[in-house]
Structures are given as structure tokens and as C-alpha cells.
Design a protein around this motif. Structure first.
Motif, short mmCIF file in Angstrom:
data_model
loop_
_atom_site.label_atom_id
_atom_site.label_comp_id
_atom_site.label_asym_id
_atom_site.label_seq_id
_atom_site.Cartn_x
_atom_site.Cartn_y
_atom_site.Cartn_z
N GLU A 57 0.83 -1.21 0.00
CA GLU A 57 0.00 0.00 0.00
C GLU A 57 0.86 1.25 0.00
OE1 GLU A 57 -3.24 0.45 -0.34
OE2 GLU A 57 -3.45 -1.70 -0.65
N GLU A 58 1.95 1.26 0.79
CA GLU A 58 2.84 2.42 0.81
C GLU A 58 3.49 2.62 -0.55
OE1 GLU A 58 5.68 1.88 3.91
OE2 GLU A 58 4.18 2.02 5.50
N ALA A 59 3.91 1.54 -1.19
CA ALA A 59 4.55 1.64 -2.50
C ALA A 59 3.56 2.15 -3.54
CB ALA A 59 5.11 0.29 -2.92
N ARG A 60 2.31 1.74 -3.43
CA ARG A 60 1.29 2.17 -4.37
C ARG A 60 1.01 3.66 -4.20
NH1 ARG A 60 -3.35 -1.42 -3.72
NH2 ARG A 60 -1.99 -2.91 -4.72
N MET A 61 1.03 4.15 -2.97
CA MET A 61 0.77 5.56 -2.71
C MET A 61 1.92 6.44 -3.20
SD MET A 61 -0.77 5.60 1.07
CE MET A 61 -2.34 4.91 1.49
N LYS A 62 3.16 5.98 -3.05
CA LYS A 62 4.33 6.77 -3.39
C LYS A 62 4.63 6.78 -4.88
CE LYS A 62 6.65 6.00 1.00
NZ LYS A 62 7.81 5.40 1.65
N LEU A 63 3.96 5.98 -5.68
CA LEU A 63 4.25 5.87 -7.10
C LEU A 63 3.87 7.17 -7.80
CD1 LEU A 63 5.25 3.69 -9.08
CD2 LEU A 63 2.88 3.21 -9.58
N PRO A 64 4.79 7.80 -8.53
CA PRO A 64 4.47 9.04 -9.24
C PRO A 64 3.45 8.79 -10.35
CG PRO A 64 6.81 8.51 -9.44
CD PRO A 64 6.17 7.43 -8.65
N HIS A 65 2.75 9.83 -10.71
CA HIS A 65 1.66 9.66 -11.67
C HIS A 65 2.16 9.24 -13.05
CE1 HIS A 65 3.01 13.69 -12.73
NE2 HIS A 65 2.38 13.53 -13.88
N HIS A 66 3.38 9.63 -13.44
CA HIS A 66 3.87 9.27 -14.76
C HIS A 66 4.34 7.81 -14.83
CE1 HIS A 66 7.55 10.44 -12.66
NE2 HIS A 66 8.19 9.66 -13.52
N LEU A 67 4.48 7.14 -13.67
CA LEU A 67 4.83 5.73 -13.66
C LEU A 67 3.64 4.83 -13.42
CD1 LEU A 67 8.18 5.77 -11.67
CD2 LEU A 67 7.86 5.60 -14.13
N ALA A 68 2.50 5.42 -13.17
CA ALA A 68 1.31 4.61 -12.90
C ALA A 68 0.90 3.87 -14.17
CB ALA A 68 0.17 5.51 -12.43
N ALA A 69 0.27 2.74 -14.00
CA ALA A 69 -0.16 1.92 -15.13
C ALA A 69 -1.29 2.61 -15.88
CB ALA A 69 -0.61 0.55 -14.65
N ARG A 70 -1.16 2.64 -17.18
CA ARG A 70 -2.20 3.24 -18.01
C ARG A 70 -3.21 2.17 -18.40
NH1 ARG A 70 0.97 5.65 -22.84
NH2 ARG A 70 1.99 3.66 -22.57
N PRO A 71 -4.42 2.57 -18.67
CA PRO A 71 -5.40 1.58 -19.13
C PRO A 71 -4.98 1.06 -20.50
CG PRO A 71 -6.32 3.78 -19.27
CD PRO A 71 -5.01 3.90 -18.55
N PRO A 72 -5.29 -0.19 -20.82
CA PRO A 72 -4.87 -0.75 -22.10
C PRO A 72 -5.55 -0.05 -23.28
CG PRO A 72 -6.38 -2.24 -20.99
CD PRO A 72 -6.06 -1.14 -20.01
N THR A 73 -4.81 0.05 -24.37
CA THR A 73 -5.34 0.67 -25.58
C THR A 73 -6.28 -0.32 -26.26
OG1 THR A 73 -3.24 1.78 -25.86
CG2 THR A 73 -4.68 1.75 -27.77
N PRO A 74 -7.46 0.13 -26.64
CA PRO A 74 -8.38 -0.80 -27.32
C PRO A 74 -7.79 -1.22 -28.66
CG PRO A 74 -9.26 1.43 -27.36
CD PRO A 74 -8.03 1.46 -26.49
N PRO A 75 -7.94 -2.49 -29.05
CA PRO A 75 -7.34 -2.97 -30.29
C PRO A 75 -7.91 -2.29 -31.54
CG PRO A 75 -8.61 -4.72 -29.22
CD PRO A 75 -8.60 -3.55 -28.31
N GLU A 76 -9.12 -1.74 -31.45
CA GLU A 76 -9.72 -1.10 -32.62
C GLU A 76 -8.95 0.15 -33.03
OE1 GLU A 76 -11.70 -1.60 -29.78
OE2 GLU A 76 -12.37 -3.55 -30.47
N LYS A 77 -8.18 0.73 -32.11
CA LYS A 77 -7.44 1.94 -32.41
C LYS A 77 -6.28 1.66 -33.36
CE LYS A 77 -5.22 5.85 -30.21
NZ LYS A 77 -4.84 6.49 -28.96
#
Length: 131
Positions: A57-77
Motif C-alpha cells: 500500500e505504501e509503495a502504491r501511494m508513493k508511485l508518481p503519476h507518470h509511472l502509474a499503469a495506463r489503461p490498455p489501448t483498445p485494439p480497434e485503435k
């Protein structure tokens, strides 16, 4: 060889049953004694689990926003599927019918040229240097 001689001897089923009962009794007795002897391990494991959850939980809170996981790109794109040409009437025309059209070929980015060079030529060695 010794096993083939043992099969000819008669089996004492009562004796085998007594041995089995003794094994079961020892297992039951050890199961009763185990919590007193080794029960501290369960508490240690539960403590470890609580600690690891807290650290996650501490590691998840300290993670900077630019390293956070992005939602997957839809294949239709990225994947665009065009219409196929009409299916040929004969089985002979069916072989390779899609590859005859340039927009349906698998090699979209040109032919593959990997493995066309020689390691020996790059080093400037004669071709018979390695045998």
C-alpha cells in the motif's frame, strides 16, 4: 530378483493391518502435538502477510503519476481490418486468393532481410577461416 521370491511367501494381513493402525495412531498424536511445538510459525506467517500488505500500500501511494499503469489501448485503435475480396468459385483459385491483393498481403513493411550478411565478412576474414 528378491521381489519375485517374496511373492511366493504368504502375506499376513493381520500383521499388515496392525502396522497400518500404528502409523495412523502416530499421525494423530503428532497432529495434536504440532500446534504446541510449531504453532509459532503460523503467527509469524500472519505477521509477515500483514507487513507485506502494508508495504504494498505504501509503495502504491508513493508511485508518481507518470509511472502509474495506463489503461490498455483498445485494439480497434491500431488494428484496421478491411473487407475481403469475394471467395473464388474453384478450389484452385482459392489457393493464395487473398495474397493476390496488395492491401491484404502479410508483408506490409517489405520483405525481411535478416541473416543476409556474413560474420566472417564483417571481420574481414577469409570464408574458410572457420570449418
Amino acid at each position: 530378483m528378491a521381489d519375485s521370491q517374496r511373492t511366493s511367501e504368504p502375506t499376513n494381513f493381520v500383521h499388515q493391518d496392525e502396522i497400518w493402525k500404528a502409523h495412523v495412531k502416530v499421525e494423530k498424536d503428532l497432529a495434536k502435538v504440532w500446534p504446541n511445538k510449531w504453532g509459532f510459525l503460523t503467527e509469524t506467517y500472519k505477521e509477515y502477510e500483514r507487513e507485506s500488505l502494508k508495504l504494498k500500500e505504501e509503495a502504491r501511494m508513493k508511485l508518481p503519476h507518470h509511472l502509474a499503469a495506463r489503461p490498455p489501448t483498445p485494439p480497434e485503435k491500431n488494428i484496421h481490418v478491411s473487407r475481403s475480396p469475394s471467395v473464388p468459385q474453384t478450389t484452385q483459385a482459392f489457393i493464395g486468393w487473398r495474397s493476390a491483393h496488395s492491401h491484404l498481403q502479410l508483408e506490409k513493411y517489405g520483405t525481411v532481410h535478416h541473416g543476409r550478411r556474413s560474420f566472417l565478412k564483417e571481420l574481414g576474414w577469409p570464408l574458410d577461416a572457420c570449418s
